[in-house]
Scaffold this motif. Structure first.
Motif, PDB file in Angstrom:
ATOM      1  N   ALA A   1      -3.786  -6.161   1.240  1.00  0.00           N
ATOM      2  CA  ALA A   1      -4.380  -4.934   1.784  1.00  0.00           C
ATOM      3  C   ALA A   1      -4.886  -4.027   0.668  1.00  0.00           C
ATOM      4  CB  ALA A   1      -3.355  -4.206   2.646  1.00  0.00           C
ATOM      5  N   ILE A   2      -4.237  -4.058  -0.493  1.00  0.00           N
ATOM      6  CA  ILE A   2      -4.670  -3.236  -1.625  1.00  0.00           C
ATOM      7  C   ILE A   2      -6.011  -3.735  -2.152  1.00  0.00           C
ATOM      8  CG2 ILE A   2      -4.110  -2.524  -3.979  1.00  0.00           C
ATOM      9  CD1 ILE A   2      -1.176  -2.653  -3.246  1.00  0.00           C
ATOM     10  N   LEU A   3      -6.191  -5.066  -2.145  1.00  0.00           N
ATOM     11  CA  LEU A   3      -7.418  -5.654  -2.675  1.00  0.00           C
ATOM     12  C   LEU A   3      -8.611  -5.369  -1.776  1.00  0.00           C
ATOM     13  CD1 LEU A   3      -6.014  -9.130  -3.780  1.00  0.00           C
ATOM     14  CD2 LEU A   3      -6.078  -7.003  -5.067  1.00  0.00           C
TER      15      LEU A   3
ATOM     16  N   THR B   1       0.816  -1.220   0.000  1.00  0.00           N
ATOM     17  CA  THR B   1       0.000   0.000   0.000  1.00  0.00           C
ATOM     18  C   THR B   1       0.847   1.267   0.000  1.00  0.00           C
ATOM     19  OG1 THR B   1      -0.139  -0.167   2.412  1.00  0.00           O
ATOM     20  CG2 THR B   1      -1.940  -1.130   1.144  1.00  0.00           C
ATOM     21  N   ASP B   2       1.923   1.274   0.775  1.00  0.00           N
ATOM     22  CA  ASP B   2       2.772   2.465   0.847  1.00  0.00           C
ATOM     23  C   ASP B   2       3.472   2.723  -0.485  1.00  0.00           C
ATOM     24  OD1 ASP B   2       2.071   2.863   3.475  1.00  0.00           O
ATOM     25  OD2 ASP B   2       3.754   1.726   4.280  1.00  0.00           O
TER      26      ASP B   2
ATOM     27  N   ARG C   1       1.015   4.082  -2.972  1.00  0.00           N
ATOM     28  CA  ARG C   1       0.640   5.466  -2.689  1.00  0.00           C
ATOM     29  C   ARG C   1       1.710   6.451  -3.171  1.00  0.00           C
ATOM     30  NH1 ARG C   1      -0.214   4.657   2.200  1.00  0.00           N
ATOM     31  NH2 ARG C   1      -2.401   4.092   1.995  1.00  0.00           N
ATOM     32  N   SER C   2       2.971   6.067  -2.994  1.00  0.00           N
ATOM     33  CA  SER C   2       4.065   6.945  -3.414  1.00  0.00           C
ATOM     34  C   SER C   2       4.415   6.770  -4.887  1.00  0.00           C
ATOM     35  CB  SER C   2       5.304   6.691  -2.552  1.00  0.00           C
ATOM     36  OG  SER C   2       5.727   5.346  -2.669  1.00  0.00           O
ATOM     37  N   GLY C   3       3.982   5.652  -5.484  1.00  0.00           N
ATOM     38  CA  GLY C   3       4.264   5.393  -6.891  1.00  0.00           C
ATOM     39  C   GLY C   3       5.411   4.418  -7.055  1.00  0.00           C
ATOM     40  N   LEU C   4       5.146   3.265  -7.650  1.00  0.00           N
ATOM     41  CA  LEU C   4       6.169   2.239  -7.858  1.00  0.00           C
ATOM     42  C   LEU C   4       6.873   2.462  -9.180  1.00  0.00           C
ATOM     43  CD1 LEU C   4       7.555  -0.497  -7.130  1.00  0.00           C
ATOM     44  CD2 LEU C   4       5.676  -1.605  -8.369  1.00  0.00           C
ATOM     45  N   ASN C   5       8.182   2.570  -9.138  1.00  0.00           N
ATOM     46  CA  ASN C   5       8.973   2.737 -10.361  1.00  0.00           C
ATOM     47  C   ASN C   5       9.021   1.415 -11.116  1.00  0.00           C
ATOM     48  OD1 ASN C   5      10.677   3.562 -12.354  1.00  0.00           O
ATOM     49  ND2 ASN C   5      12.449   3.934 -11.035  1.00  0.00           N
TER      50      ASN C   5
END
Length: 299
Positions: free
Chosen positions: A109-111, A44-45, A48-52
């Motif tokens: 947790a995202i689901l 989730t974190d 939220r910050s954006g996965l490269n």
């Protein structure tokens, strides 16, 4: 008894060789298994910050629409860096088309939260056209594939990912179908994801982040353009101030070129080819107006 001893000594080299071969094959299998990249995990974190998403993607030259399916076994595919251009010469025998695939594993947790409904992917510049699939579904495209053959190699986009693209286990498979362009353009400029940001995140955050990144360039363009208009206004008030005319035209020319370097140009109704004509027209026009400005200053 002596015969038994002889047989034992005869068998020992064979047994040693057999054990050595088993150990060798086991080590090679372990090395191959460790070389296979696992699905990229997303919590989730990170989301939220954006996965490269930059890094090694599965890569396969050629074209088969079945390669968009998430169930496809792509373990035999090669790897290529994203962003990163194709090998020299491209793949003219395959129509200069290739596919990229990346598997992501979303945290449970995202689901269970609303983050799954806000998923999006940001793609940078891709030479020369592409289609993006998520979970086997077409979620967006830039340019057009043959026979329409429309190139758009410097456009950045943010695509929303539908919740249906994620399976029940939280697995999300991205498939990028790329057309590099004509043989001549691929030989000159290569092809594939060439530059820019490639990220997975929340749609709103990625969209606002892209806008914020383009704002400084837009503000500078507007400032230069207004500066040029002001000098044209001064010239209109006093026609003897010829330097102001050429200074204003030079500033406006620079502003137009600067706008063509930003993503704001796609807010217009002009097609990609027309935008490129404006961009190169500004480049070719600059020496003429700049020389005229310097000449008027010297006089």
């Amino acid at each position: 008894m002596p015969g038994t001893i002889v047989k034992l000594f005869t068998l020992r080299p064979a047994l040693a060789l057999l054990v050595f071969c088993c150990l060798l094959f086991a080590s090679q299998a372990a090395t191959a298994a460790s070389a296979e990249p696992a699905a990229v995990r997303v919590d989730t974190d990170t989301l939220r910050s954006g996965l490269n998403l930059a890094g090694e993607w599965r890569f396969q030259p050629g074209d088969d629409m079945a390669w968009a399916a998430p169930a496809l076994d792509d373990t035999r595919w090669g790897h290529l860096k994203v962003p990163g251009r194709w090998p020299e010469g491209g793949y003219p025998q395959l129509g200069n088309i290739a596919w990229y695939r990346l598997t992501l594993q979303l945290d449970p947790a995202i689901l269970s939260t609303g983050q799954k409904d806000a998923l999006a992917v940001q793609l940078g510049h891709v030479l020369s056209a592409y289609e993006l699939y998520a979970g086997g579904e077409l979620v967006g495209s830039v340019g057009k594939f043959p026979p329409l053959s429309e190139i758009q190699y410097d456009r950045e986009r943010v695509f929303s990912i539908p919740p249906s693209a994620v399976d029940e286990q939280g697995r999300l498979v991205l498939a990028l179908r790329v057309w590099g362009g004509s043989d001549l353009s691929v030989q000159a400029w290569s092809a594939g994801p060439s530059s820019g940001d490639y990220r997975l995140g929340e749609y709103r955050s990625l969209l606002l982040g892209g806008i914020a990144g383009e704002l400084p360039g837009l503000m500078l363009v507007v400032l230069i353009f207004v500066f040029g208009l002001y000098h044209l206004y001064l010239y209109a008030r006093n026609r003897s101030l010829e330097t102001y005319l050429w200074f204003g035209l030079t500033a406006i020319n620079i502003a137009v070129y600067g706008l063509m370097l930003t993503q704001w140009k796609y807010m217009s109704d002009f097609d990609f080819l027309t935008l490129k004509k404006i961009e190169f027209g500004a480049i070719y026009l600059f020496p003429a107006v700049a020389i005229q400005m310097l000449w008027s200053l010297l006089n």
